[in-house]
Design an enzyme around this catalytic site. Structure first.
Site, PDB file in Angstrom:
ATOM      1  N   GLY A  13       0.834  -1.205   0.000  1.00 44.37           N
ATOM      2  CA  GLY A  13       0.000   0.000   0.000  1.00 44.37           C
ATOM      3  C   GLY A  13       0.864   1.249   0.000  1.00 44.37           C
ATOM      4  O   GLY A  13       0.519   2.249   0.627  1.00 44.37           O
ATOM      5  N   SER A  15       1.501   3.235  -2.456  1.00 44.61           N
ATOM      6  CA  SER A  15       1.201   4.191  -3.527  1.00 44.61           C
ATOM      7  C   SER A  15       0.691   5.520  -2.995  1.00 44.61           C
ATOM      8  O   SER A  15       0.865   6.554  -3.645  1.00 44.61           O
ATOM      9  CB  SER A  15       0.163   3.589  -4.487  1.00 44.61           C
ATOM     10  OG  SER A  15      -1.002   3.214  -3.800  1.00 44.61           O
ATOM     11  N   VAL A  64      -2.710  -7.922  -2.410  1.00 43.85           N
ATOM     12  CA  VAL A  64      -2.306  -8.593  -1.158  1.00 43.85           C
ATOM     13  C   VAL A  64      -3.286  -9.685  -0.726  1.00 43.85           C
ATOM     14  O   VAL A  64      -2.955 -10.487   0.148  1.00 43.85           O
ATOM     15  CB  VAL A  64      -2.102  -7.595   0.009  1.00 43.85           C
ATOM     16  CG1 VAL A  64      -1.018  -6.578  -0.296  1.00 43.85           C
ATOM     17  CG2 VAL A  64      -3.404  -6.915   0.418  1.00 43.85           C
ATOM     18  N   SER A 142      -4.859  -0.298  13.804  1.00 40.78           N
ATOM     19  CA  SER A 142      -5.626   0.942  14.003  1.00 40.78           C
ATOM     20  C   SER A 142      -6.116   0.970  15.442  1.00 40.78           C
ATOM     21  O   SER A 142      -6.364  -0.092  16.041  1.00 40.78           O
ATOM     22  CB  SER A 142      -6.830   0.956  13.060  1.00 40.78           C
ATOM     23  OG  SER A 142      -7.750   1.959  13.461  1.00 40.78           O
ATOM     24  N   TYR A 155     -13.812  -3.904   9.917  1.00 46.06           N
ATOM     25  CA  TYR A 155     -12.506  -3.235  10.028  1.00 46.06           C
ATOM     26  C   TYR A 155     -11.890  -3.481  11.415  1.00 46.06           C
ATOM     27  O   TYR A 155     -10.705  -3.814  11.530  1.00 46.06           O
ATOM     28  CB  TYR A 155     -12.713  -1.740   9.773  1.00 46.06           C
ATOM     29  CG  TYR A 155     -11.450  -0.924   9.706  1.00 46.06           C
ATOM     30  CD1 TYR A 155     -10.623  -0.962   8.583  1.00 46.06           C
ATOM     31  CD2 TYR A 155     -11.089  -0.069  10.755  1.00 46.06           C
ATOM     32  CE1 TYR A 155      -9.469  -0.189   8.511  1.00 46.06           C
ATOM     33  CE2 TYR A 155      -9.944   0.709  10.681  1.00 46.06           C
ATOM     34  CZ  TYR A 155      -9.141   0.643   9.560  1.00 46.06           C
ATOM     35  OH  TYR A 155      -7.995   1.418   9.495  1.00 46.06           O
ATOM     36  N   ALA A 156     -12.704  -3.324  12.462  1.00 45.97           N
ATOM     37  CA  ALA A 156     -12.203  -3.526  13.835  1.00 45.97           C
ATOM     38  C   ALA A 156     -11.730  -4.962  14.023  1.00 45.97           C
ATOM     39  O   ALA A 156     -10.675  -5.208  14.639  1.00 45.97           O
ATOM     40  CB  ALA A 156     -13.298  -3.188  14.840  1.00 45.97           C
ATOM     41  N   ALA A 157     -12.490  -5.922  13.477  1.00 45.27           N
ATOM     42  CA  ALA A 157     -12.095  -7.334  13.601  1.00 45.27           C
ATOM     43  C   ALA A 157     -10.768  -7.574  12.888  1.00 45.27           C
ATOM     44  O   ALA A 157      -9.889  -8.279  13.395  1.00 45.27           O
ATOM     45  CB  ALA A 157     -13.191  -8.231  13.029  1.00 45.27           C
ATOM     46  N   LYS A 159      -8.381  -5.398  12.314  1.00 49.46           N
ATOM     47  CA  LYS A 159      -7.268  -4.706  12.974  1.00 49.46           C
ATOM     48  C   LYS A 159      -6.951  -5.335  14.330  1.00 49.46           C
ATOM     49  O   LYS A 159      -5.782  -5.364  14.749  1.00 49.46           O
ATOM     50  CB  LYS A 159      -7.579  -3.214  13.104  1.00 49.46           C
ATOM     51  CG  LYS A 159      -7.677  -2.490  11.757  1.00 49.46           C
ATOM     52  CD  LYS A 159      -6.377  -2.580  10.964  1.00 49.46           C
ATOM     53  CE  LYS A 159      -6.384  -1.726   9.711  1.00 49.46           C
ATOM     54  NZ  LYS A 159      -5.127  -1.812   8.955  1.00 49.46           N
TER      55      LYS A 159
HETATM   56  P1  NAP Z   1      -5.283   4.844   1.620  1.00 52.86           P
HETATM   57  O1  NAP Z   1      -4.793   6.227   1.424  1.00 52.86           O
HETATM   58  O2  NAP Z   1      -6.663   4.476   1.219  1.00 52.86           O
HETATM   59  O3  NAP Z   1      -4.224   3.845   0.903  1.00 52.86           O
HETATM   60  C1  NAP Z   1      -4.451   2.465   0.931  1.00 52.86           C
HETATM   61  C2  NAP Z   1      -3.290   1.780   0.270  1.00 52.86           C
HETATM   62  O4  NAP Z   1      -3.527   0.360   0.302  1.00 52.86           O
HETATM   63  C3  NAP Z   1      -3.115   2.164  -1.178  1.00 52.86           C
HETATM   64  O5  NAP Z   1      -1.739   2.254  -1.448  1.00 52.86           O
HETATM   65  C4  NAP Z   1      -3.733   1.001  -1.935  1.00 52.86           C
HETATM   66  O6  NAP Z   1      -3.129   0.809  -3.185  1.00 52.86           O
HETATM   67  C5  NAP Z   1      -3.364  -0.164  -1.013  1.00 52.86           C
HETATM   68  N1  NAP Z   1      -4.220  -1.341  -1.201  1.00 52.86           N
HETATM   69  C6  NAP Z   1      -5.532  -1.456  -0.925  1.00 52.86           C
HETATM   70  N2  NAP Z   1      -5.975  -2.684  -1.235  1.00 52.86           N
HETATM   71  C7  NAP Z   1      -4.890  -3.369  -1.718  1.00 52.86           C
HETATM   72  C8  NAP Z   1      -4.707  -4.679  -2.228  1.00 52.86           C
HETATM   73  N3  NAP Z   1      -5.716  -5.569  -2.273  1.00 52.86           N
HETATM   74  N4  NAP Z   1      -3.471  -5.048  -2.644  1.00 52.86           N
HETATM   75  C9  NAP Z   1      -2.445  -4.147  -2.604  1.00 52.86           C
HETATM   76  N5  NAP Z   1      -2.569  -2.885  -2.131  1.00 52.86           N
HETATM   77  C10 NAP Z   1      -3.781  -2.510  -1.701  1.00 52.86           C
HETATM   78  O7  NAP Z   1      -5.175   4.406   3.150  1.00 52.86           O
HETATM   79  P2  NAP Z   1      -4.319   4.992   4.381  1.00 52.86           P
HETATM   80  O8  NAP Z   1      -5.201   5.883   5.142  1.00 52.86           O
HETATM   81  O9  NAP Z   1      -3.001   5.433   3.926  1.00 52.86           O
HETATM   82  O10 NAP Z   1      -4.181   3.644   5.241  1.00 52.86           O
HETATM   83  C11 NAP Z   1      -3.014   2.843   5.255  1.00 52.86           C
HETATM   84  C12 NAP Z   1      -3.136   1.851   6.404  1.00 52.86           C
HETATM   85  O11 NAP Z   1      -3.285   2.570   7.625  1.00 52.86           O
HETATM   86  C13 NAP Z   1      -4.360   0.935   6.300  1.00 52.86           C
HETATM   87  O12 NAP Z   1      -4.032  -0.347   6.757  1.00 52.86           O
HETATM   88  C14 NAP Z   1      -5.341   1.595   7.245  1.00 52.86           C
HETATM   89  O13 NAP Z   1      -6.286   0.674   7.751  1.00 52.86           O
HETATM   90  C15 NAP Z   1      -4.409   2.113   8.317  1.00 52.86           C
HETATM   91  N6  NAP Z   1      -4.986   3.188   9.125  1.00 52.86           N
HETATM   92  C16 NAP Z   1      -5.354   4.379   8.548  1.00 52.86           C
HETATM   93  C17 NAP Z   1      -5.908   5.368   9.349  1.00 52.86           C
HETATM   94  C18 NAP Z   1      -6.317   6.697   8.803  1.00 52.86           C
HETATM   95  O14 NAP Z   1      -6.894   7.493   9.573  1.00 52.86           O
HETATM   96  N7  NAP Z   1      -6.065   7.007   7.549  1.00 52.86           N
HETATM   97  C19 NAP Z   1      -6.082   5.139  10.711  1.00 52.86           C
HETATM   98  C20 NAP Z   1      -5.697   3.923  11.255  1.00 52.86           C
HETATM   99  C21 NAP Z   1      -5.147   2.960  10.447  1.00 52.86           C
HETATM  100  P3  NAP Z   1      -3.886   1.005  -4.601  1.00 52.86           P
HETATM  101  O15 NAP Z   1      -5.294   1.390  -4.337  1.00 52.86           O
HETATM  102  O16 NAP Z   1      -3.068   2.052  -5.277  1.00 52.86           O
HETATM  103  O17 NAP Z   1      -3.747  -0.351  -5.229  1.00 52.86           O
END
Ligand code: NAP
Length: 247
Positions: A13, A15, A64, A142, A155-157, A159
């Site tokens: 992830g 990107s 993934v 998370s 999502y909670a499950a 994480k």
């Molecule tokens: P985001 O901006 O939506 O980015 C998600 C990333 O995951 C993208 O790079 C996407 O790549 C990749 N992805 C999704 N499904 C995939 C798959 N099947 N195979 C490969 N890559 C995949 O999300 P983010 O906010 O940066 O979140 C990153 C992580 O932090 C996640 O695990 C999220 O649960 C966690 N998190 C985020 C927050 C928050 O507030 N933002 C809080 C707690 C935890 P493409 O779509 O380009 O393929």
């Protein structure tokens, strides 16, 4: 010499959002980085930014959730580098819905991406780390994994599952010099949270003691810390990065 020089990191992830910030932070510390997302084009901007820092970077298209896709990506990166020192399991999605109306597809997609994805990538890259008797695995969970949230049972499950996965792996690999930790962000401004309504954002903001949302770089800093050679005695931990939201 920089602290992570001559090390190879894989960031799923990578990107966008948190994963992109993590990839750049590790590169800034001297690591070469393989950036994983579902298409090579999506990885291109992160890869370019890393190369501009003078580090090696690779774009790896992999889903993934799919065993063959992950194993193929792992083989490609190992073919190029012969080693992997740091794995950051960051790829994640949300499919929010009240439980009563949550579909099987919403449940399965979130568990497959957020939890099974970490399992598949860890298994695929474990052997070189075991051989090197050195490694850092960092799973992005998370705060929702320990607080729960209305509309986010899936999502909670996923994480919470990632935290149990982290601790089990930490115990399994500890004697081989591999640490396994999790980072638990609170509310970070990325595409994932951009879909929330302004009133939802303001309700969360009111509960954050430091008074602001997190930035991807705040999470990247915690990942960098856990990836350092000096963090060798920290394993099986969850480092919360949430401005005090969940304390
Ligand atoms: P985001 O901006 O939506 O980015 C998600 C990333 O995951 C993208 O790079 C996407 O790549 C990749 N992805 C999704 N499904 C995939 C798959 N099947 N195979 C490969 N890559 C995949 O999300 P983010 O906010 O940066 O979140 C990153 C992580 O932090 C996640 O695990 C999220 O649960 C966690 N998190 C985020 C927050 C928050 O507030 N933002 C809080 C707690 C935890 P493409 O779509 O380009 O393929």
């Amino acid at each position: 010499m920089k602290e992570l020089e001559q090390q190879v990191a894989v960031v799923t992830g990578g990107s966008r959002g948190i994963g992109r910030a993590v990839a750049l932070r590790l590169a800034h510390a001297g690591a070469d980085v393989a950036v994983v997302a579902r298409s090579e084009e999506a990885c291109a901007s992160t890869v370019e930014a890393i190369r501009a820092m003078g580090r090696r970077a690779w774009a790896l298209a992999a889903d993934v959730t799919q065993t063959a896709s992950v194993e193929n990506a792992a083989a490609r990166i190992l073919g190029q580098t012969g080693r992997v020192d740091i794995l950051v399991n960051n790829a994640g999605i949300t499919r929010d819905m009240l439980l009563m109306r949550m579909t099987d597809e919403d449940w399965d997609a979130v568990l497959a991406t957020n939890l099974k994805g970490a399992f598949l990538f860890t298994r695929a890259l474990l052997r070189p780390m075991l051989k090197q008797r050195n490694g850092r695995i960092i799973n992005i969970t998370s705060v929702i994994g320990f607080t729960g949230n209305v509309g986010q049972a899936n999502y909670a499950a996923s994480k919470a599952g990632l935290i149990g996965f982290t601790k089990s792996c930490a115990r399994e690999f500890a004697s081989r010099g591999i640490t396994v930790n999790a980072v638990a962000p609170g509310f970070v401004e990325t595409d994932m949270t951009a879909v929330l309504k302004e009133e939802q954002r303001q309700a969360v903001l009111a509960r954050i003691p430091v008074g602001s949302f997190g930035k991807p770089e705040d999470v990247a800093h915690a990942v960098w810390f856990l990836a350092l050679p000096e963090s060798r005695y920290i394993t099986g931990q969850v480092l919360t990065v949430d401005g005090g939201l969940s304390m």
